[in-house]
Every structure is written in C-alpha cells, then in structure tokens.
Design a protein around this motif. Structure first.
Motif, PDB file in Angstrom:
ATOM      1  N   MET A 215      79.644  25.670 -16.034  1.00  0.00           N
ATOM      2  CA  MET A 215      79.381  24.229 -16.009  1.00  0.00           C
ATOM      3  C   MET A 215      78.074  23.896 -16.741  1.00  0.00           C
ATOM      4  N   ILE A 216      77.070  24.775 -16.609  1.00  0.00           N
ATOM      5  CA  ILE A 216      75.802  24.576 -17.321  1.00  0.00           C
ATOM      6  C   ILE A 216      76.011  24.736 -18.825  1.00  0.00           C
ATOM      7  N   ILE A 217      76.788  25.733 -19.224  1.00  0.00           N
ATOM      8  CA  ILE A 217      77.117  25.929 -20.640  1.00  0.00           C
ATOM      9  C   ILE A 217      77.760  24.659 -21.192  1.00  0.00           C
ATOM     10  N   ASP A 218      78.707  24.113 -20.458  1.00  0.00           N
ATOM     11  CA  ASP A 218      79.393  22.895 -20.896  1.00  0.00           C
ATOM     12  C   ASP A 218      78.433  21.709 -20.951  1.00  0.00           C
ATOM     13  N   ARG A 219      77.611  21.561 -19.912  1.00  0.00           N
ATOM     14  CA  ARG A 219      76.694  20.420 -19.850  1.00  0.00           C
ATOM     15  C   ARG A 219      75.667  20.472 -20.974  1.00  0.00           C
ATOM     16  N   LYS A 220      75.201  21.685 -21.321  1.00  0.00           N
ATOM     17  CA  LYS A 220      74.194  21.833 -22.373  1.00  0.00           C
ATOM     18  C   LYS A 220      74.820  21.992 -23.760  1.00  0.00           C
ATOM     19  N   HIS A 221      76.158  21.995 -23.830  1.00  0.00           N
ATOM     20  CA  HIS A 221      76.882  22.154 -25.093  1.00  0.00           C
ATOM     21  C   HIS A 221      76.444  23.425 -25.831  1.00  0.00           C
ATOM     22  N   LEU A 222      76.373  24.528 -25.084  1.00  0.00           N
ATOM     23  CA  LEU A 222      75.958  25.803 -25.679  1.00  0.00           C
ATOM     24  C   LEU A 222      77.121  26.443 -26.421  1.00  0.00           C
ATOM     25  N   ASP A 223      76.803  27.111 -27.511  1.00  0.00           N
ATOM     26  CA  ASP A 223      77.783  27.856 -28.296  1.00  0.00           C
ATOM     27  C   ASP A 223      77.974  29.217 -27.618  1.00  0.00           C
ATOM     28  N   MET A 224      79.175  29.477 -27.127  1.00  0.00           N
ATOM     29  CA  MET A 224      79.447  30.721 -26.382  1.00  0.00           C
ATOM     30  C   MET A 224      79.128  31.960 -27.225  1.00  0.00           C
ATOM     31  N   ASN A 225      79.418  31.936 -28.506  1.00  0.00           N
ATOM     32  CA  ASN A 225      79.139  33.102 -29.348  1.00  0.00           C
ATOM     33  C   ASN A 225      77.648  33.325 -29.522  1.00  0.00           C
ATOM     34  N   ALA A 226      76.869  32.242 -29.520  1.00  0.00           N
ATOM     35  CA  ALA A 226      75.418  32.366 -29.684  1.00  0.00           C
ATOM     36  C   ALA A 226      74.754  32.990 -28.460  1.00  0.00           C
ATOM     37  N   LEU A 227      75.432  32.981 -27.327  1.00  0.00           N
ATOM     38  CA  LEU A 227      74.852  33.545 -26.104  1.00  0.00           C
ATOM     39  C   LEU A 227      74.649  35.057 -26.205  1.00  0.00           C
ATOM     40  N   TRP A 228      75.395  35.697 -27.085  1.00  0.00           N
ATOM     41  CA  TRP A 228      75.280  37.153 -27.220  1.00  0.00           C
ATOM     42  C   TRP A 228      73.878  37.585 -27.645  1.00  0.00           C
ATOM     43  N   LYS A 229      73.113  36.695 -28.270  1.00  0.00           N
ATOM     44  CA  LYS A 229      71.763  37.066 -28.686  1.00  0.00           C
ATOM     45  C   LYS A 229      70.865  37.333 -27.481  1.00  0.00           C
ATOM     46  N   HIS A 230      71.258  36.829 -26.294  1.00  0.00           N
ATOM     47  CA  HIS A 230      70.476  37.046 -25.073  1.00  0.00           C
ATOM     48  C   HIS A 230      70.967  38.263 -24.276  1.00  0.00           C
ATOM     49  N   HIS A 231      72.085  38.857 -24.696  1.00  0.00           N
ATOM     50  CA  HIS A 231      72.678  39.984 -23.973  1.00  0.00           C
ATOM     51  C   HIS A 231      71.885  41.254 -24.289  1.00  0.00           C
ATOM     52  N   ALA A 232      71.798  42.139 -23.314  1.00  0.00           N
ATOM     53  CA  ALA A 232      71.133  43.433 -23.524  1.00  0.00           C
ATOM     54  C   ALA A 232      71.735  44.129 -24.740  1.00  0.00           C
ATOM     55  N   ASN A 233      70.874  44.728 -25.571  1.00  0.00           N
ATOM     56  CA  ASN A 233      71.395  45.417 -26.763  1.00  0.00           C
ATOM     57  C   ASN A 233      70.885  46.856 -26.875  1.00  0.00           C
ATOM     58  N   LEU A 234      70.284  47.360 -25.822  1.00  0.00           N
ATOM     59  CA  LEU A 234      69.855  48.766 -25.814  1.00  0.00           C
ATOM     60  C   LEU A 234      70.878  49.661 -25.128  1.00  0.00           C
ATOM     61  N   GLU A 235      72.081  49.148 -24.975  1.00  0.00           N
ATOM     62  CA  GLU A 235      73.114  49.939 -24.279  1.00  0.00           C
ATOM     63  C   GLU A 235      73.946  50.749 -25.228  1.00  0.00           C
TER      64      GLU A 235
END
Length: 185
Positions: free
Chosen positions: A165-185
């Motif tokens: 619901m927050i993603i929708d309310r803030k009109h966030l791009d779902m694909n852009a969220l990956w930049k915040h995902h852990a990447n040392l895995e």
C-alpha cells in the motif's frame, strides 16, 4: 489431514483474520509510518521474526526502519514511530520498550489481539489482528494451528500488505526497489 487440506485451512484462517482489520486503522498506521522520521519495531519470539522481515522490507521501500536491540539502532525521538506487535499486548520486553518510547514522546502503534492491554493504553494507534492469542479472548479467531502461529503469520502478511500500500501511495517503481536489496549475497 493431507497437505492440500492443511495449507488450505491455514490460508483460510489467515484470510479470516486479515479481513477483520479495518481500512481506517490501516490508513492511520500508514499515515504514521509515512510521517515518521524513523520507524522502530519491537516484538519477541516468532513475532520478532515477522517484524524483522517487515523492517527489512520497509528499508527496501525507502523507509528508515530499525529493530530495537540491533547494533545499528539509533536513538528514538518524538518524530519517530515505534511499532509493537504482541498478541497479548502484555509481553514483558515489548511492554517495557513501549513505556520507554512513551516517556521519550515517540508515537506508538500496537498490533495485537488484545485491545485492553498495557501497551494499548500507551499507544497512539491500535490495529487489531484478532487471531488466537495465549489469552484466549472470546472474540479471537480460533486456530487449528499450534499456539499463536495464526497471529505471527497474520503480522507478516499484514506487514507485506502495508508495504504494498505504501509502494502504491508513493508511486514507487517496483523494479527500482532492487537497488535497496542486499547485494553481498
């Protein structure tokens, strides 16, 4: 019972509980999350695990979120929100943390089965997840699962619902969220 019968029963229980949470309570909580400088979470046991997953997801969607007790936990302030989850609202550690946050004038949101708890008396926002708790209150949704599994599952699913619901309310791009995902895995 078979696997299919069992998972269907669990999903139906989760649906029953989540359908009883009100839009007004949910929107009030989302407003508090979005207006807070930082969001803190506290819970114990399996609820702790559900909240840690929600905390991580909030960071993925750009909300500075911390779990109480983490090594990188900053100070809480009156501009912050503490989200407490406790089926009974009486678990010792969440009660004491809520009391401290109250003294520090932070906003407090409680997610619980029990509307008449020590923590609910301290809270600005109360979201009722009426799943079976250790108190066995009359209006709780009874569960065939062990102990408080239904509450813990519902907390996690509710957190994912809040995130979407927050993603929708803030009109966030779902694909852009990956930049915040852990990447040392």
């Amino acid at each position: 019972m078979t696997y299919h019968e069992t998972y269907y029963e669990i999903i139906n229980e989760c649906h029953s509980v989540l359908s009883l949470i009100t839009e007004d309570d949910t929107n009030q909580l989302i407003d508090a999350i979005l207006s807070a400088d930082k969001v803190f979470f506290v819970g114990i046991g399996r609820v702790l695990l559900s909240l840690q997953a929600i905390c991580k997801r909030f960071n993925h969607i750009g909300i500075p979120a911390f779990f109480v007790g983490e090594i990188n936990e900053p100070a809480i302030s009156p501009d912050d929100l503490l989200i407490v989850a406790s089926g009974s609202g009486e678990s010792i550690i969440p009660v004491e943390i809520a009391k401290k946050a109250y003294e520090l004038h932070a906003k407090i949101a409680l997610i619980s089965s029990n509307p008449c708890s020590t923590i609910s008396a301290l809270s600005n926002i109360f979201v009722r997840i009426p799943a079976q708790s250790k108190l066995g209150l009359v209006e709780e949704v009874k569960s065939y699962q062990p102990m408080t599994s239904l509450f813990e599952q519902s907390v996690l699913l509710y957190g994912d619902t809040l995130s979407k619901m927050i993603i929708d309310r803030k009109h966030l791009d779902m694909n852009a969220l990956w930049k915040h995902h852990a990447n040392l895995e």
